[in-house]
Design a protein around this motif. Sequence first.
Motif, PDB file in Angstrom:
ATOM      1  N   VAL A  73      92.761  85.724   8.970  1.00  0.00           N
ATOM      2  CA  VAL A  73      91.794  86.293   9.903  1.00  0.00           C
ATOM      3  C   VAL A  73      92.321  87.635  10.395  1.00  0.00           C
ATOM      4  O   VAL A  73      93.498  87.770  10.733  1.00  0.00           O
ATOM      5  CB  VAL A  73      91.552  85.349  11.096  1.00  0.00           C
ATOM      6  CG1 VAL A  73      90.526  85.950  12.054  1.00  0.00           C
ATOM      7  CG2 VAL A  73      91.109  83.975  10.604  1.00  0.00           C
ATOM      8  N   ASP A  77      86.605  90.401  11.485  1.00  0.00           N
ATOM      9  CA  ASP A  77      86.179  89.021  11.229  1.00  0.00           C
ATOM     10  C   ASP A  77      85.624  88.390  12.499  1.00  0.00           C
ATOM     11  O   ASP A  77      85.965  88.781  13.625  1.00  0.00           O
ATOM     12  CB  ASP A  77      87.344  88.169  10.727  1.00  0.00           C
ATOM     13  CG  ASP A  77      87.816  88.573   9.344  1.00  0.00           C
ATOM     14  OD1 ASP A  77      86.984  89.083   8.575  1.00  0.00           O
ATOM     15  OD2 ASP A  77      89.005  88.370   9.037  1.00  0.00           O
ATOM     16  N   LYS A 126      84.752  84.155   9.522  1.00  0.00           N
ATOM     17  CA  LYS A 126      85.921  83.855   8.697  1.00  0.00           C
ATOM     18  C   LYS A 126      86.513  82.485   9.015  1.00  0.00           C
ATOM     19  O   LYS A 126      87.123  81.854   8.157  1.00  0.00           O
ATOM     20  CB  LYS A 126      87.000  84.920   8.917  1.00  0.00           C
ATOM     21  CG  LYS A 126      88.198  84.840   7.984  1.00  0.00           C
ATOM     22  CD  LYS A 126      87.785  85.069   6.528  1.00  0.00           C
ATOM     23  CE  LYS A 126      88.985  85.108   5.591  1.00  0.00           C
ATOM     24  NZ  LYS A 126      89.743  86.371   5.672  1.00  0.00           N
TER      25      LYS A 126
END
Length: 370
Positions: A73, A77, A126
Amino acid sequence: MPIPLFDPKPDIQAHWEEYNNAIKNVMKHGQFILGPEVEEFEQQAAEYLGVEHAIGVNSGTDALVIGLRAAGVGPGDEVITTPFSFFATAESISNIGARPVFVDIEPSTFNLQPANIEPAITENTKAILPVHLFGLPAGMDEIMQIAEKHNLKVIEDCAQSFGATCNGQQTGSIGDVGAFSFFPTKNLGGFGDGGLITTDDDETAGLCRKLRAHGSTKKYHNEMLGYNSRLDTIQAAVLLVKLKYLDKANSLRQSIAQRYTEALEDVSGIKPPATRHPSPVNPVFHQYTIRVLNGKRDQLRQKLSEKKISTGVYYPVPQDQLPVYSKLNYELEVSKKMAQQVLSLPIWPEMETGKQEDVVTAIKEFMAKF
């Protein structure tokens, strides 16, 4: 005598010599950073939790930050999470350049409502970051199904749930990454700050170890920007002692919670949490949190304070309503309502029955007036 929200002294007194000896051993060998106790604790924690890797870090917040980064991540995101948690949950997402996307909670559990996740997914999503709030596992079956369907990572915030299980699996072993806190009030609490990251993925674990040590695996050969985030050896030594007694301590918390519920379930205006759950969840009651209905929460809290009974409000302001995020204009009605009702009562493993009865009596006396 005053009744605190949490009292660490009985545990310390019961295991005084073990704690003393553990700390003395660290002083004798002098390896205060990443000493042998850290590796031993990581191994024992991994075995207890049923994961391949456990990586000790400086705090539960760092466990989230590093765990998110190691899971891939990053900036731009989106991470779907709960508004009803301590600020570190959302803060960790923002601090790595990602964006928290808040979805509302279940009033019966205070946890992320799985049915609200899928409508919030976008092309930028994400990961999902559920919190096992107050030691009650979130709906991981549904969350993992959604994550698999949409190819999303799952990072579990297990700050309050060490020892809780879902379908027989320990929290922190279900998603891609688990993040634990060893803040002193936690079910497995140290004598200061500390945290742990869990994962079954070798690559993720290696990246976590690199990130916790300034982005390096070899001293002075830094490969990326990381953090100074290592679990202190003294904390690891203390946690090794505490881990031996964790199951007993959690069982005592469950018994105390059950007594609270049995005493309060018929009190008008009080909504106690469920304490006997059908499979798949087994909570560990980091907090015992009731709902006080009809706008009487603050009055009840004041009355208990006058009787020298400490309580907690977790959390008075949902994360999405804090100044940092309020301009995002979320309208999550359940979490806003819960923030006005929740009240956490005193609980610790060695809490005497008499003190618990004093708490219950004070609540009943106040609520009988309405």
